[in-house]
Design a protein around this motif. Structure first.
Motif, PDB file in Angstrom:
ATOM      1  N   ARG A  33       0.819  -1.213   0.000  1.00  0.00           N
ATOM      2  CA  ARG A  33       0.000   0.000   0.000  1.00  0.00           C
ATOM      3  C   ARG A  33       0.853   1.263   0.000  1.00  0.00           C
ATOM      4  N   ASP A  34       1.946   1.267   0.773  1.00  0.00           N
ATOM      5  CA  ASP A  34       2.779   2.468   0.852  1.00  0.00           C
ATOM      6  C   ASP A  34       3.407   2.799  -0.497  1.00  0.00           C
ATOM      7  N   PHE A  35       4.006   1.786  -1.151  1.00  0.00           N
ATOM      8  CA  PHE A  35       4.634   2.071  -2.436  1.00  0.00           C
ATOM      9  C   PHE A  35       3.582   2.299  -3.510  1.00  0.00           C
ATOM     10  N   TYR A  38       2.735   5.844  -3.384  1.00  0.00           N
ATOM     11  CA  TYR A  38       3.774   6.645  -4.039  1.00  0.00           C
ATOM     12  C   TYR A  38       3.638   6.580  -5.560  1.00  0.00           C
ATOM     13  N   ILE A  39       3.461   5.367  -6.097  1.00  0.00           N
ATOM     14  CA  ILE A  39       3.322   5.211  -7.545  1.00  0.00           C
ATOM     15  C   ILE A  39       2.119   6.004  -8.054  1.00  0.00           C
ATOM     16  N   SER A  40       1.026   5.930  -7.319  1.00  0.00           N
ATOM     17  CA  SER A  40      -0.189   6.629  -7.721  1.00  0.00           C
ATOM     18  C   SER A  40       0.027   8.134  -7.768  1.00  0.00           C
ATOM     19  N   PRO A  46      -4.461   5.738 -11.010  1.00  0.00           N
ATOM     20  CA  PRO A  46      -5.045   4.936  -9.924  1.00  0.00           C
ATOM     21  C   PRO A  46      -4.308   3.616  -9.746  1.00  0.00           C
ATOM     22  N   VAL A  47      -4.157   3.200  -8.500  1.00  0.00           N
ATOM     23  CA  VAL A  47      -3.519   1.926  -8.178  1.00  0.00           C
ATOM     24  C   VAL A  47      -4.477   1.119  -7.312  1.00  0.00           C
ATOM     25  N   LEU A  48      -4.731  -0.120  -7.720  1.00  0.00           N
ATOM     26  CA  LEU A  48      -5.571  -1.011  -6.924  1.00  0.00           C
ATOM     27  C   LEU A  48      -4.685  -1.760  -5.940  1.00  0.00           C
ATOM     28  N   TYR A  49      -5.038  -1.725  -4.671  1.00  0.00           N
ATOM     29  CA  TYR A  49      -4.269  -2.428  -3.653  1.00  0.00           C
ATOM     30  C   TYR A  49      -4.850  -3.821  -3.462  1.00  0.00           C
ATOM     31  N   PRO A 183      13.198   9.249  -3.421  1.00  0.00           N
ATOM     32  CA  PRO A 183      12.179   8.270  -3.825  1.00  0.00           C
ATOM     33  C   PRO A 183      11.809   8.369  -5.296  1.00  0.00           C
ATOM     34  N   GLU A 184      12.621   9.036  -6.108  1.00  0.00           N
ATOM     35  CA  GLU A 184      12.255   9.304  -7.491  1.00  0.00           C
ATOM     36  C   GLU A 184      12.971   8.365  -8.458  1.00  0.00           C
TER      37      GLU A 184
END
Length: 225
Positions: A33-35, A38-40, A46-49, A183-184
């Motif tokens: 979820r944390d990464f 960040y990706i989102s 959108p990112v599905l966890y 983090p980039e």
């Protein structure tokens, strides 16, 4: 193309940035979820966890009929399960699986995976001392073994440290794919400055890999001798 990318950290971030620039239809699933957050935020996507080895997670993500399905987890078996589920239940046209254990490449291909990428550590002749071992030179060998992607950390005394890419006199046989600068993820161009502790992803042929590694490892003192 419709591309589904599941799990992974910086590799996923780099691939997403590249495919987004090319205007592909992206679906991203990440169990971290944390990464994933960040990706989102980094890619405005959108990112599905969830766990992509579970069919209901792929269904929730509408992962049907993907042109390419890419699994980037650090767990080989999870990547296999996610890929084979996408292929058999969700009609993915091509599935790409990353494995840490190179012995699984042929096995996974025989079990129905279209493309298998082996990620290994290079600890061969190019390693001169323990400090270089600690750099964890990582290589991903592409399926046709014609391209190697090698990850290296820039030493403080490297000849390319604090140099712009255009001024670093990088040989033509080396291509910097991207730079991990937590983090980039930086997509390098001629004006990009290479800093100490940057993690470079360099692309070369197998025949040129040792020369590429030797060049990145060169120290300022070496040039003066």
């Amino acid at each position: 193309m419709k591309i589904v990318i599941v799990n992974g950290t910086h590799e996923a971030d780099f691939i997403i940035k590249k495919f987004k620039q090319e205007k592909h239809d992206l679906t991203v699933i990440n169990s971290d979820r944390d990464f994933g957050t960040y990706i989102s935020a980094s890619n405005r996507i959108p990112v599905l966890y969830g766990d992509p080895t579970k069919a209901y997670v792929l269904e929730d993500a509408s992962a049907y009929n993907a042109d390419v399905f890419i699994a980037l987890s650090t767990n080989d078996i999870d990547n296999y399960v996610a890929c084979i589920t996408a292929k058999q239940l969700f009609n993915a046209k091509r599935v790409v699986c990353v494995v840490r254990n190179p012995k699984r490449v042929d096995v996974f291909k025989k079990l129905g995976i279209d493309s298998v990428i082996s990620s290994t550590y290079l600890l061969g002749e190019s390693i001169k001392n323990e400090s270089i071992i600690e750099d964890f030179i990582r290589t991903m060998t592409m399926e046709n073994e014609k391209i190697l992607i090698t990850e290296m950390i820039v030493d403080e005394n490297s000849v390319i440290a604090n140099q712009k890419v255009r001024d670093a006199k990088i040989p033509d046989f080396i291509n910097i794919g991207c730079i991990y600068r937590d983090p980039e993820v930086v997509i390098a161009n001629g004006d990009t400055t290479i800093y100490p502790h940057d993690r470079l992803v360099i692309i070369s042929t197998p025949q040129r890999q040792k020369q590429a590694i030797d060049f990145i490892q060169r120290k300022v003192d070496d040039n003066e001798n």
